[in-house]
Design an enzyme around this catalytic site. Structure first.
Site, PDB file in Angstrom:
ATOM      1  N   ASP A   8       0.798  -1.233   0.000  1.00 45.29           N
ATOM      2  CA  ASP A   8       0.000   0.000   0.000  1.00 45.29           C
ATOM      3  C   ASP A   8       0.834   1.289   0.000  1.00 45.29           C
ATOM      4  OD1 ASP A   8      -3.090  -0.859   1.307  1.00 45.29           O
ATOM      5  OD2 ASP A   8      -1.423  -2.289   1.363  1.00 45.29           O
ATOM      6  N   GLU A  39      -4.309   2.198  -3.586  1.00 42.99           N
ATOM      7  CA  GLU A  39      -5.592   2.745  -3.133  1.00 42.99           C
ATOM      8  C   GLU A  39      -5.454   3.867  -2.107  1.00 42.99           C
ATOM      9  OE1 GLU A  39      -8.320   1.152  -0.658  1.00 42.99           O
ATOM     10  OE2 GLU A  39      -6.873   0.805   0.940  1.00 42.99           O
ATOM     11  N   HIS A  68     -10.753   1.901  -0.390  1.00 42.11           N
ATOM     12  CA  HIS A  68     -10.786   3.329  -0.725  1.00 42.11           C
ATOM     13  C   HIS A  68     -10.745   3.557  -2.239  1.00 42.11           C
ATOM     14  CE1 HIS A  68     -10.448   4.314   3.438  1.00 42.11           C
ATOM     15  NE2 HIS A  68      -9.223   3.839   3.573  1.00 42.11           N
ATOM     16  N   HIS A 148      -7.398  -7.811  -0.241  1.00 40.39           N
ATOM     17  CA  HIS A 148      -7.437  -6.589   0.557  1.00 40.39           C
ATOM     18  C   HIS A 148      -8.434  -6.819   1.684  1.00 40.39           C
ATOM     19  CE1 HIS A 148      -6.152  -2.370   0.651  1.00 40.39           C
ATOM     20  NE2 HIS A 148      -7.354  -2.099   1.151  1.00 40.39           N
TER      21      HIS A 148
END
Length: 252
Positions: A8, A39, A68, A148
């Site tokens: 991430d 994201e 997100h 995720h």
């Protein structure tokens, strides 16, 4: 074939970490395909077109998302044409690809993004049946799945469900790298969470003082990206020929 997957990427500091650490990673672990979870690129929430372009300029071949994904409305304007894969268990009418295919030396790499359900607060479809439908008849030489999800148990459950059916299952979302990179019994490579890329001494990428205020006062608080100087990059290096997965952590 060798792949690098970057965990991430959080805000502008995440890009700084890539610029700082990726050259040495590429030297020490030469890869053919570069993937990343993006994201959190837009100040921690979503991804904008300039964020996506910045990743492409740095040699990223494919971008996965998460809870997100659609926090920035402009994503709707370019997601269908971009090398981006959204969580596949959104409704079928949701814009974006459920499978991203990349051609490397006449080998097709399929990237799938799936979201967990436990503690995720998004009423998405069951990840297990969604994955079954995606994998049925999928033509690809290599299949990589970004899971995720919040809980380690759900990630492991999905991994064992997919073991032997895909090449690698890579956990994202919790921003903390786990020490369990392994080959599963039926041959798939796995890690519960790759970790995050961005500020080292924030709280999951956010400003630590603001995050602490939220915890100590219990009041609604809008988190913002940390501006601290120290950086980190977390990734995994996947060697499909030797069936190995190596966690990589670079930091100041």
């Amino acid at each position: 074939m060798k792949l690098l997957f970057i965990g991430d990427i959080y805000g502008a500091k995440g890009l700084e970490a890539i610029d700082k650490f990726l050259p040495s990673i590429k030297r020490d672990h030469p890869y053919h395909v570069l993937l990343a979870n993006g994201e959190n690129m837009a100040d921690g929430l979503g991804i904008r077109k300039n964020d996506y372009k910045a990743l492409m300029e740095r040699g990223v071949h494919g971008v996965t998302l998460g809870n997100h994904a659609f926090s920035k409305k402009e994503l709707f304007d370019f997601i269908d044409e971009a090398n981006i894969v959204r969580p596949a268990n959104y409704p079928p009418s949701t814009p974006g690809k459920t499978v991203l295919k990349i051609n490397h030396n006449d080998q097709i790499i399929a990237i799938i993004n799936i979201m967990g359900q436990v503690f995720m607060h998004d009423p998405l479809a069951d990840p297990f049946t969604t994955l079954d439908a995606l994998l049925e008849g999928l033509e690809a030489d290599v299949i990589i799945v970004d899971v995720h999800a919040e809980t380690t148990s759900e990630k492991l459950a999905i991994a064992h469900y997919l073991d032997g059916r895909v090449d690698a299952i890579l956990g994202t979302h919790t921003h903390v790298p786990t020490n369990d990179a392994m080959q599963l019994p039926k041959g798939s490579l796995y890690i519960t969470d790759v970790g995050m890329t961005g500020v080292k001494f924030g709280i999951l990428g956010a400003d630590k003082d603001i995050a602490l205020r939220k915890f100590t006062t219990k009041l609604p608080t809008r988190l913002v990206p940390s501006a601290a100087r120290e950086l980190q990059l977390n990734a995994v290096f996947i060697d499909l020929d030797n069936r190995t997965i190596i966690p990589i952590n670079k930091s100041d």
